[in-house]
Design an enzyme around this catalytic site. Structure first.
Site, PDB file in Angstrom:
ATOM      1  CD  GLN A 104      35.192  56.832  37.381  1.00  0.00           C
ATOM      2  OE1 GLN A 104      35.803  56.899  38.444  1.00  0.00           O
ATOM      3  NE2 GLN A 104      34.182  56.010  37.179  1.00  0.00           N
ATOM      4  CG  HIS A 109      38.909  55.072  36.505  1.00  0.00           C
ATOM      5  ND1 HIS A 109      38.218  54.878  35.320  1.00  0.00           N
ATOM      6  CD2 HIS A 109      38.163  54.494  37.478  1.00  0.00           C
ATOM      7  CE1 HIS A 109      37.094  54.209  35.571  1.00  0.00           C
ATOM      8  NE2 HIS A 109      37.045  53.961  36.866  1.00  0.00           N
ATOM      9  CG  HIS A 168      37.913  50.327  40.301  1.00  0.00           C
ATOM     10  ND1 HIS A 168      37.198  49.334  39.674  1.00  0.00           N
ATOM     11  CD2 HIS A 168      37.340  51.499  39.914  1.00  0.00           C
ATOM     12  CE1 HIS A 168      36.236  49.891  38.941  1.00  0.00           C
ATOM     13  NE2 HIS A 168      36.304  51.201  39.079  1.00  0.00           N
TER      14      HIS A 168
END
Length: 199
Positions: free
Chosen positions: A72, A159, A155
């Site tokens: 991210q 990623h 979660h």
């Protein structure tokens, strides 16, 4: 993962020695669809990795999140962090391996710093996980998480495998404008990745 309903703050972007910025990448960035590579052994315990983790903490806190993964912030490594008061102690997960327990049967609410504005209360997760990982010093760790802590871990781990929570979203309202925007960005991203593979 985010716990607030707001977009990433305008002031979140600041210069970074490691990543070039502290802006959380959003859904149009193809790195979010790639399977991340293990953090190299020589980087574990290094000053560079420590700085990257510090910047991830600042980026996560600036954006009001409870977790963030290295992809991210543009680094395709198997690394994520998480912290939620009274739920998940502040933890750095390096090269994690996750073992799932039970069926993915627990519906819950999720949002994501990389999909600003979109939240869903219908994301299926496993009720319990065991995580084997290295900490920032390189020590091997094993931890068990349940409930919301397990959701946060799943979660962020997703990623590292190029998955986003919207892939698991069972919300029937497919005509929501934020969902349409996110799905369109995902399709464009997948197209770019396929074109790159075929080139």
């Amino acid at each position: 993962m985010t716990e607030v309903d707001e977009d990433i703050p305008e002031g979140a972007a600041r210069a970074s020695i490691v990543t070039g910025s502290r802006t959380t990448l959003q859904i149009a960035e193809s790195v979010l669809r790639m399977v991340a590579k293990p953090v190299p052994e020589e980087m574990i315990g290094s000053e560079t990795l420590r700085r990257l983790v510090e910047e991830m903490w600042m980026c996560m806190l600036d954006a009001g999140g409870v977790g963030i993964a290295a992809p991210q912030v543009g680094i395709s490594w198997r690394l994520f962090i998480g912290s939620a008061m009274n739920i998940l102690p502040s933890t750095v997960f390096i090269n994690p391996e996750v073992e799932y327990f039970g069926e993915a049967s627990v519906l819950g609410e999720e949002g994501c710093l990389s999909v600003p504005g979109w939240r869903s209360a219908k994301v299926l997760r496993h009720p319990k996980v065991i995580v084997r990982y290295r900490d920032l010093t390189g020590a091997a760790r094993v931890a068990t998480y349940e409930g919301l802590a397990a959701r946060i871990v799943q979660h962020e781990f997703d990623h590292l495998n190029g998955k986003l929570f919207i892939d698991l979203d069972e919300t029937p309202d497919v005509d929501h404008p934020l969902r349409r925007r996110a799905l369109r960005a995902m399709q464009e991203m997948d197209t770019r990745l396929k074109e790159a593979e075929d080139a």
